[in-house]
Design an enzyme around this catalytic site. Sequence first.
Site, PDB file in Angstrom:
ATOM      1  N   ASN A  46       0.818  -1.211   0.000  1.00 57.74           N
ATOM      2  CA  ASN A  46       0.000   0.000   0.000  1.00 57.74           C
ATOM      3  C   ASN A  46       0.855   1.266   0.000  1.00 57.74           C
ATOM      4  OD1 ASN A  46       0.971   0.065   2.624  1.00 57.74           O
ATOM      5  ND2 ASN A  46      -1.036   0.348   3.583  1.00 57.74           N
ATOM      6  N   VAL A  50      -3.394  -4.801   2.705  1.00 59.05           N
ATOM      7  CA  VAL A  50      -3.837  -6.164   3.025  1.00 59.05           C
ATOM      8  C   VAL A  50      -4.739  -6.213   4.251  1.00 59.05           C
ATOM      9  CG1 VAL A  50      -1.827  -7.233   1.936  1.00 59.05           C
ATOM     10  CG2 VAL A  50      -1.768  -6.693   4.390  1.00 59.05           C
ATOM     11  N   LYS A  85      -3.292  -3.271  12.713  1.00 56.91           N
ATOM     12  CA  LYS A  85      -4.233  -3.847  11.745  1.00 56.91           C
ATOM     13  C   LYS A  85      -3.534  -4.777  10.747  1.00 56.91           C
ATOM     14  CE  LYS A  85      -7.510  -1.224  10.032  1.00 56.91           C
ATOM     15  NZ  LYS A  85      -8.202  -0.040   9.445  1.00 56.91           N
ATOM     16  N   LYS A 103      -5.675 -20.446   2.636  1.00 53.55           N
ATOM     17  CA  LYS A 103      -6.580 -21.590   2.819  1.00 53.55           C
ATOM     18  C   LYS A 103      -7.404 -21.833   1.551  1.00 53.55           C
ATOM     19  CE  LYS A 103     -10.262 -23.220   5.922  1.00 53.55           C
ATOM     20  NZ  LYS A 103     -11.454 -23.037   5.063  1.00 53.55           N
ATOM     21  N   TYR A 140       3.788  -2.811  17.836  1.00 53.40           N
ATOM     22  CA  TYR A 140       4.527  -3.668  16.907  1.00 53.40           C
ATOM     23  C   TYR A 140       4.755  -5.046  17.512  1.00 53.40           C
ATOM     24  CZ  TYR A 140       8.211  -5.127  13.641  1.00 53.40           C
ATOM     25  OH  TYR A 140       8.963  -5.802  12.700  1.00 53.40           O
ATOM     26  N   ARG A 190      16.223   3.497  12.101  1.00 55.91           N
ATOM     27  CA  ARG A 190      17.018   2.369  12.572  1.00 55.91           C
ATOM     28  C   ARG A 190      18.497   2.720  12.557  1.00 55.91           C
ATOM     29  NH1 ARG A 190      13.801  -2.622   9.731  1.00 55.91           N
ATOM     30  NH2 ARG A 190      13.424  -1.051   8.130  1.00 55.91           N
TER      31      ARG A 190
END
Length: 328
Positions: free
Chosen positions: A36, A61, A95, A109, A149, A190
């Site tokens: 996204n 997603v 989410k 599945k 997270y 980071r």
Amino acid sequence: MREKKRVLITGAAGFLGSHLCDRFIAEGMQVIGMDNLITGDLKNIAHLQQHENFTFIEHDVSQFVRITGKLDYILHFASPASPIDYLRIPIQTLKVGSLGTHNLLGLAKSKKARILVASTSEVYGDPLVSPQSEDYWGNVNPVGPRGVYDEAKRFQEAMTMAYHNFHGLETRIVRIFNTYGPRMRLNDGRALPTFIAQALRDEQLTIFGDGTQTRSFCYVSDQVEGIFRLLLSDYSLPVNIGNPDELSMLDVAQEIIQLTGSKSTIGFQELPLDDPKQRRPAITKAKEILKWEPHVNRATGLEKTIAYYKNLTKQDLKQQDFTYYNKK
């Protein structure tokens, strides 16, 4: 002629996701990349856009995922992965680890596909043991600033195992330790990209705390190899993939100054709440089950990473933003 395997990789425009796209295309598979672009960058996959075996879909997603045709594999790598990102977008982080994982497990599945989910060493929290092995349950603050997270990834693992145990779904879980290399965003907060950017600008390198906290850094090609082997294995429980070569953040900063030939000095800021004091993977399972261990030494990996950043524009080397990382 054998039909090509078809794989969906979420988070495809991100650091690790883009390298995984490269690897699976190199393996002769058809790759559907999905992102996204909330933290991903199309520049990371620009070289693949015209490739006959690559398709890109811009999609979140956390919303229902629809893919036509068969799927053999799904790799779920969609998620903010740095403190700056998941403190800026905490709800989206939760989410994608919960709703996003549920959607992709449901897709796997329905397609009878094998799914590998990207977990993290953050499931161990601020660990009370070192090195961290897969049977350590962790020391996580669920309501702290990193909880969105940490808990998203812990829920992701639980949901994945529930689908494996209840539905018989073929699932794999990789716990990724600190990874570095080309395509990491310089401004994602980071340590390694931040240090490199500051060193290339001859600015003071920012260390949070006194610099004695430790990390272990795995070069991206080693990480991708471990993930690939885990996907093709028959092992369904979590596996650590990382480099057990542990060193302090002060040592990392000094090494980068030396490798870049920078005039930078080192400065210190307050350590953020719940920042882990140690991070070192136990990789016995990876060695025994996957016949995997890292091969790229840190000096070689850093030289390749620094060379990548040196080719960026001055705009790309802009001042880092520590606003979110410093929030308590």
